[in-house]
Design a protein around this motif. Structure first.
Motif, PDB file in Angstrom:
ATOM      1  N   TRP A  17      17.233 -23.585 -31.852  1.00 31.99           N
ATOM      2  CA  TRP A  17      17.956 -24.195 -30.733  1.00 31.99           C
ATOM      3  C   TRP A  17      18.620 -25.486 -31.184  1.00 31.99           C
ATOM      4  O   TRP A  17      18.064 -26.245 -31.999  1.00 31.99           O
ATOM      5  CB  TRP A  17      16.987 -24.535 -29.601  1.00 31.99           C
ATOM      6  N   GLN A  18      19.797 -25.719 -30.633  1.00 31.04           N
ATOM      7  CA  GLN A  18      20.346 -27.075 -30.685  1.00 31.04           C
ATOM      8  C   GLN A  18      19.684 -27.838 -29.546  1.00 31.04           C
ATOM      9  O   GLN A  18      19.595 -27.343 -28.412  1.00 31.04           O
ATOM     10  CB  GLN A  18      21.858 -27.062 -30.497  1.00 31.04           C
ATOM     11  N   THR A  27      21.321 -35.405 -31.785  1.00 32.90           N
ATOM     12  CA  THR A  27      21.206 -33.950 -31.763  1.00 32.90           C
ATOM     13  C   THR A  27      20.317 -33.501 -32.915  1.00 32.90           C
ATOM     14  O   THR A  27      20.440 -34.009 -34.037  1.00 32.90           O
ATOM     15  CB  THR A  27      22.595 -33.305 -31.896  1.00 32.90           C
ATOM     16  N   VAL A  28      19.423 -32.572 -32.638  1.00 33.62           N
ATOM     17  CA  VAL A  28      18.533 -32.021 -33.653  1.00 33.62           C
ATOM     18  C   VAL A  28      18.533 -30.504 -33.540  1.00 33.62           C
ATOM     19  O   VAL A  28      19.008 -29.934 -32.555  1.00 33.62           O
ATOM     20  CB  VAL A  28      17.090 -32.553 -33.506  1.00 33.62           C
ATOM     21  N   ALA A  29      18.007 -29.847 -34.565  1.00 36.69           N
ATOM     22  CA  ALA A  29      17.766 -28.403 -34.512  1.00 36.69           C
ATOM     23  C   ALA A  29      16.272 -28.187 -34.333  1.00 36.69           C
ATOM     24  O   ALA A  29      15.467 -28.844 -34.998  1.00 36.69           O
ATOM     25  CB  ALA A  29      18.247 -27.738 -35.798  1.00 36.69           C
ATOM     26  N   TYR A  31      12.325 -33.370 -26.700  1.00 34.60           N
ATOM     27  CA  TYR A  31      13.438 -32.595 -27.237  1.00 34.60           C
ATOM     28  C   TYR A  31      13.954 -31.626 -26.169  1.00 34.60           C
ATOM     29  O   TYR A  31      13.281 -30.665 -25.821  1.00 34.60           O
ATOM     30  CB  TYR A  31      12.990 -31.826 -28.480  1.00 34.60           C
ATOM     31  N   GLU A  71      16.894 -31.705 -38.893  1.00 30.70           N
ATOM     32  CA  GLU A  71      18.247 -32.224 -38.750  1.00 30.70           C
ATOM     33  C   GLU A  71      19.173 -31.092 -38.298  1.00 30.70           C
ATOM     34  O   GLU A  71      19.056 -29.964 -38.778  1.00 30.70           O
ATOM     35  CB  GLU A  71      18.753 -32.784 -40.080  1.00 30.70           C
ATOM     36  N   TYR A  72      20.062 -31.412 -37.385  1.00 25.20           N
ATOM     37  CA  TYR A  72      21.057 -30.425 -36.961  1.00 25.20           C
ATOM     38  C   TYR A  72      22.248 -30.501 -37.905  1.00 25.20           C
ATOM     39  O   TYR A  72      22.864 -31.562 -38.071  1.00 25.20           O
ATOM     40  CB  TYR A  72      21.518 -30.684 -35.528  1.00 25.20           C
TER      41      TYR A  72
END
Length: 639
Positions: free
Chosen positions: A29-30, A39-41, A14, A95-96
């Motif tokens: 963080w993104q 893209t994740v959080a 990541y 999940e972002y």
């Protein structure tokens, strides 16, 4: 101590891009998931000690069990230890969701009762789901309610505050010592030192909605956290002045006596009656009537564990499904009066790239599934030998061993193309299409790098079972991770010499046999994956239809009434595929599979035409006898 910066890579996977939020529980963080290319959080949290780290991991595990359109799902948990200080940093991967928090929204402009009610309905639904699974949030606040530009509300950070117990969430009182939670939204019973429970979540939701429309806590405006706690202990609540149609629901949610306060399900009903989400939001949350790709291939649906239900797709429905284009632009089924070439098989020296199925006979669907990767949904078990020869399943089981849900994965000879109504994402050398949920089924389609495809279908058998789309997504993520490293792995050994897998289904019915069905073309109209299925049809695709497919079952007798076909006890099922149709199941060999289950390999022959059902069954038995004779000539006798 490790200080995360942009460019830091967590767990070698990541890649941190930029901080998108921060608070007492840590920095969010993104990030970019290098494995799944999305893209994740990622939330960075620093527990005070090993005990807190264990609590945080456990809460993350609980949160990962939650699958609901109004809950931000947890994907992963990573713990890193700084080599110099020995201090631990925990990363929760989620999940972002591009959004603003409810706090940010009402700080900019107070919400109308209608907008606040829409958010409240959705979060109450999320709480009802989590509470049904025994998961208490413990920190329902405006900061943890995310709202997208389209008005969809999502609840995040399940249990994180409770696990960390940081100073930010602790308020010391003379009477109770320590109160954990944000004082503005604290339920009275928590202020008195009682543990957080489901009713406390409901109060905090009410307090968050009150703040969204009134601009302050239901305890009023005070200068010190202790004052909020004191008012909470006293049950001192300010009257709502701007709540309008939300006045009565908020009064119920903010009832000081937890025993008289509604649970989350009732809170949802109260809020929905007063201020339901607008149609455009409801349409995003509801199931869409998008074409279910499973209907485009004949496959055996699963009933309950160890009790199989036979196929029930009408040939006419199949023809209609092929004509449907809702969500699908083009389907290359091949086939005309000249037939079509069977699946091309690469030469032994051909290079097979990552993301490819490769040689269709040796590709192993079970190597793309992993029961352990789905264990967060419950007890899981791999079932390698049910249904089509190119299929593999993972079952989700109850404590009694009954099947609650499952995932099946099988291959397709053909790729699919989708229009803009179906989300498609690129992951390495493959593409993943996410179809909308269809009742208790949810499907993902992986377009492989060699122009074929992989179906992944999550199915729910019980109302309280895991969400089928969450199952399908988790299984797809694992399959894509494997495909990112190379082609589909091969089977551990060759098919047995007596297996139907060594035959071409189209070779088992000759012209003379097929002429028993009036109006049927004697050239195949379609071949299935690895030539383990073959279709013949009338020129219009509707007047007549015959299909022969290889499959497996552990209770073949469940497929119909016994009948004798060529001296073999078989099973006939009239109108299984619609009016004037008949299916016959003919066992070929029995064996014990890799997990110790007795299994029968069989073929299924379906006839549909314009003649009565009784005549269709008679013809199906005759064609089955012809196929059985040809099988005996091509394969050695099963010992």
């Amino acid at each position: 101590m490790l200080t995360p910066k942009a460019g830091h890579e967590v767990a070698g996977r990541y890649l941190l891009r930029e901080p998108v939020g921060r608070g007492g529980m840590g920095v969010v963080w993104q990030a970019w998931d290098e494995t799944l290319k999305r893209t994740v959080a990622v939330k960075c949290a620093r527990p005070d000690d090993e005990q807190a780290a264990r609590r945080l991991k456990k809460e993350a595990q609980y949160a990962a069990r939650l699958h609901h359109p109004n809950i931000v799902p947890v994907f992963d948990f990573v713990e890193e230890t700084d080599a110099g200080s020995g201090e631990a940093t925990c990363w929760i991967v989620m999940e972002y969701v591009p959004s603003r928090s409810l706090a940010q929204l009402f700080e900019a402009e107070l919400l109308s009762p209608e907008d606040a009610g829409s958010v409240g309905c959705q979060i109450a639904a999320a709480l009802a789901k989590s509470h049904a699974l025994g998961v208490v949030h413990g920190d329902v606040t405006p900061e943890n309610i995310l709202v997208t530009e389209d008005g969809v509300a999502r609840l995040t950070d399940f249990g994180i505050a409770r696990a960390l117990w940081s100073d930010v969430t602790q308020t010391h009182t003379v009477t109770t010592g320590v109160v954990r939670g944000k004082p503005k939204y604290l339920a009275p019973e928590l202020a008195k030192g009682r543990p957080a429970d489901e009713k406390a979540d409901v109060f905090s939701l009410g307090a968050s909605l009150f703040a969204a429309v009134e601009g302050h806590s239901p305890y009023g405006r005070v200068d010190h956290p202790m004052a909020y706690v004191a008012r909470a202990i006293e049950g001192h609540l300010e009257p709502a002045e701007r709540a309008g149609l939300l006045t009565d629901p908020l009064a119920a949610l903010l009832e000081p006596d937890a025993r008289r306060r509604p649970d989350a399900a009732e809170a949802y009903r109260l809020l929905t009656r007063a201020a339901p989400p607008p149609p455009e939001v409801q349409s995003q949350l509801a199931d869409h009537n998008t074409l279910h790709l499973a209907s485009l291939t004949l496959r055996l649906p699963r009933a309950v564990r160890r009790r199989r239900r036979p196929l029930g797709l009408a040939a006419g429905a199949l023809a209609a499904a092929i004509a449907i284009t809702a969500g699908i632009i083009g389907l290359t089924w091949g086939g005309d009066d000249k037939g079509r070439e069977p699946d091309a098989k690469p030469s032994p020296t051909a290079t097979v790239h990552a993301g490819a199925i490769g040689d269709v006979v040796t590709a192993d669907p079970c190597k793309l599934l992993d029961a352990a990767s789905l264990s967060r949904f419950g007890d899981t078990e791999l079932d390698p030998d049910y249904g089509e020869l190119d299929r593999c399943d993972v079952l989700v089981l109850s404590a009694d061993g009954d099947e609650l849900a499952g995932v099946d994965l099988n291959f397709s000879s053909e790729d699919q193309e989708f229009d803009g109504s179906v989300p498609v994402r690129r992951v390495g050398n493959v593409e993943v299409a996410s179809l909308s949920r269809d009742g208790d089924d949810c499907e993902r389609f992986i377009s492989t790098s060699d122009g074929r495809g992989i179906f992944v279908v999550g199915t729910r058998r019980e109302a309280a079972a895991p969400d089928p789309c969450a199952l399908a997504d988790a299984a797809t993520d694992h399959a894509v991770t494997v495909l990112d490293q190379g082609p589909v792995p091969r089977r551990s050994g060759p098919w047995p010499a007596t297996s139907l897998a060594r035959l071409n289904a189209c070779d088992l019915l000759d012209t003379a046999a097929l002429k028993r069905v009036p109006g049927l073309r004697t050239r195949p109209s379609d071949h299935g994956f690895a030539d383990w299925e073959c279709d013949w049809s009338s020129p219009d695709g509707d007047r007549a239809f015959v299909q022969l497919s290889f499959t497996r079952d552990n209770q073949p007798a469940d497929n119909g009434e016994p009948t004798a076909v060529g001296g073999t006890t078989s099973y006939v099922s009239p109108e299984e595929d619609g009016e004037r149709s008949c299916a016959v199941y003919v066992p070929h060999r029995t064996y014990t599979n890799s997990v110790g289950d007795g299994t029968s390999e069989l073929f299924r022959l379906t006839v549909r035409g314009e003649r009565p059902t009784e005549k269709a069954c008679e013809t199906a038995e005759e064609l089955s006898a012809s196929a059985l004779k040809n099988i005996a000539e091509r394969l050695p006798e099963d010992k």
